[in-house]
Scaffold this active site. Structure first.
Site, mmCIF file in Angstrom:
data_model
loop_
_atom_site.group_PDB
_atom_site.id
_atom_site.type_symbol
_atom_site.label_atom_id
_atom_site.label_comp_id
_atom_site.label_asym_id
_atom_site.label_seq_id
_atom_site.Cartn_x
_atom_site.Cartn_y
_atom_site.Cartn_z
ATOM 1 N N VAL A 209 1.082 -1.240 -0.412
ATOM 2 C CA VAL A 209 0.014 0.544 -0.095
ATOM 3 C C VAL A 209 0.977 1.095 -0.031
ATOM 4 O O VAL A 209 1.944 1.070 1.200
ATOM 5 C CB VAL A 209 -1.179 -0.570 1.385
ATOM 6 C CG1 VAL A 209 0.183 0.170 1.955
ATOM 7 C CG2 VAL A 209 -1.726 1.015 1.231
ATOM 8 N N HIS A 210 0.652 1.939 -0.340
ATOM 9 C CA HIS A 210 1.498 2.948 -1.028
ATOM 10 C C HIS A 210 0.210 4.209 -2.271
ATOM 11 O O HIS A 210 1.215 5.599 -1.643
ATOM 12 C CB HIS A 210 2.490 3.131 -1.935
ATOM 13 C CG HIS A 210 2.754 3.043 -3.091
ATOM 14 N ND1 HIS A 210 2.272 1.672 -4.046
ATOM 15 C CD2 HIS A 210 2.546 3.852 -4.265
ATOM 16 C CE1 HIS A 210 1.697 2.403 -5.025
ATOM 17 N NE2 HIS A 210 2.502 2.876 -5.343
ATOM 18 N N ARG A 211 -0.354 3.914 -2.411
ATOM 19 C CA ARG A 211 -1.001 5.145 -3.066
ATOM 20 C C ARG A 211 -1.464 6.354 -2.408
ATOM 21 O O ARG A 211 -1.445 6.354 -0.918
ATOM 22 C CB ARG A 211 -1.858 4.403 -3.894
ATOM 23 C CG ARG A 211 -1.611 3.688 -5.117
ATOM 24 C CD ARG A 211 -1.473 4.200 -6.679
ATOM 25 N NE ARG A 211 -1.054 3.304 -7.553
ATOM 26 C CZ ARG A 211 -0.572 3.982 -8.846
ATOM 27 N NH1 ARG A 211 -1.200 5.214 -9.216
ATOM 28 N NH2 ARG A 211 -0.900 3.394 -9.819
ATOM 29 N N ARG B 27 6.583 6.249 2.985
ATOM 30 C CA ARG B 27 5.756 6.989 3.547
ATOM 31 C C ARG B 27 5.089 6.351 4.036
ATOM 32 O O ARG B 27 4.261 6.721 5.072
ATOM 33 C CB ARG B 27 5.395 7.285 1.570
ATOM 34 C CG ARG B 27 4.221 8.667 2.309
ATOM 35 C CD ARG B 27 3.609 9.144 0.796
ATOM 36 N NE ARG B 27 2.582 9.019 -0.673
ATOM 37 C CZ ARG B 27 3.825 8.006 -0.767
ATOM 38 N NH1 ARG B 27 4.540 8.370 -1.499
ATOM 39 N NH2 ARG B 27 2.921 6.666 -2.490
#
Length: 361
Positions: free
Chosen positions: A202-204, A238
């Site tokens: 998950v990074h969006r 992030r």
């Protein structure tokens, strides 16, 4: 013929690894590699060049962090300087990142033809920076290499048939890479070997910048890990930072970002993929793994149509339900949707053909 290739993010390193190999069959084409630095730490960048045998970049621009506008603007300035110095005959860009757009825009403003690998892919979600980057890059490009035949149809709907551009279905070069390196897959250090787990990423921005959505994803992953199947999550820097700053705790097998060969090892051993990544959606399919997409839309609608992937958005209940449904699904690639592992050769051949046509080789 001189070709400048612009890369900057994990998926682009993977794609460039196989296209650069294919270009070596054409000795009259010289490739100059430019790395913008969009993904810059060892786990997100250096390891991919080392593992995949990509030539050391001729230019390392070190444009890191910052906002979308600042990052893209800084890249534009630095790429333009390279192009003015190198005077290439063509610029090659991949995918849908800020690096993609900056490379295409810098070249187009200097009247250098742009070749775009992964042209015509659309999610139809204009809140996604990636969607804006795709559309703008396609409109700046002279050679549009489409990963799916539906992408050609989409470009036709957008009026590209009436332009002086070259459009070709080439398949997906990431499929080439998966096939090439599958036998060299490794296993991440500090993670006990296992099978039958959920491989998650998950990074969006739509998930990480919306704390409610991110909290729902954390809740879903934790429930799945405790009640359905273990979850292995190589966590994006992030995502890790935002979760820690807001007290969100992943109770799963959390590991640092891994290199490509380790990731292939995880793909081969898992039962299902849960991701918001466009690339990982496809990579799971390449290895016959069903997928759950942590978004409300996807560029790869063909994978939804054949049941290989299922949309779940960012709602915890929907994610849990989708994983429960998909975990035992059967996935096959009977139609060779992504080109059967020969996309990179088609890209190199088309670039060479362009050079022949215009007397560059």
């Amino acid at each position: 013929m001189k070709l400048v290739t612009v890369v900057g993010a994990r998926p682009q390193f993977i794609k460039a690894s196989v296209v650069s190999r294919a270009l070596q069959d054409y000795p009259h084409i010289t490739e100059v590699m430019v790395h913008t630095g969009q993904h810059y730490d060892d786990n997100m960048s250096t390891i991919f060049f080392d593992e995949l045998g990509i030539p050391t970049p001729d230019y390392m621009l070190n444009v890191q962090g910052s906002s979308h506008g600042e990052m893209t603007g800084l890249m534009l300035v630095e790429i333009e300087r390279v192009l003015l110095s190198e005077k290439p005959d063509m610029v090659l860009v991949y995918g849908d990142t800020n690096t993609t757009l900056a490379g295409a825009l810098a070249a187009a403003k200097l009247l250098i033809p742009v070749a775009h690998v992964e042209a015509g892919a659309r999610s139809f979600n204009m809140t996604m920076p990636e969607e804006m980057n795709r559309i703008l890059t396609d409109n700046l490009s002279k050679l549009l290499f489409c990963p799916m035949k539906g992408a050609i149809e989409q470009l036709s709907k957008e009026g590209f048939d009436d332009r002086e551009v070259y459009i070709e279905w080439i398949g997906d070069v990431m499929h080439d890479s998966a096939m090439l390196f599958a036998d060299n897959a490794t296993w991440p250090k500090y993670l006990k070997k296992q099978t039958g787990f959920v491989l998650a990423t998950v990074h969006r921005a739509e998930n990480t910048n919306d704390l409610s959505r991110l909290a729902d994803i954390v809740t879903a992953f934790n429930h799945i890990h405790n009640h359905i199947a273990r979850v292995v999550l190589p966590i994006h820097p992030r995502t890790k930072r935002i979760a820690e700053e807001n007290g969100l705790v992943f109770n799963v097998d959390l590991i640092e970002p891994v290199g490509y060969l380790d990731f292939l090892g995880l793909l081969k051993a898992c039962s299902i993929v849960a991701t918001d990544s466009g690339g990982v959606q496809k990579e799971g399919f390449f290895f016959g793994k069903p997928g759950v997409v942590l978004r409300a839309d996807t560029e790869w609608v063909e994978l939804l149509e054949i049941g290989a992937n299922k949309l779940a958005g960012g709602d915890s209940d929907q994610i849990i339900s989708a994983v429960s449904e998909q975990i035992n699904a059967t996935v096959t690639d009977d139609a060779e949707l992504f080109g059967g592992g020969r996309a990179s050769q088609r890209v190199a051949q088309a670039i060479h053909g362009y050079g022949v046509k215009y007397g560059l080789v």
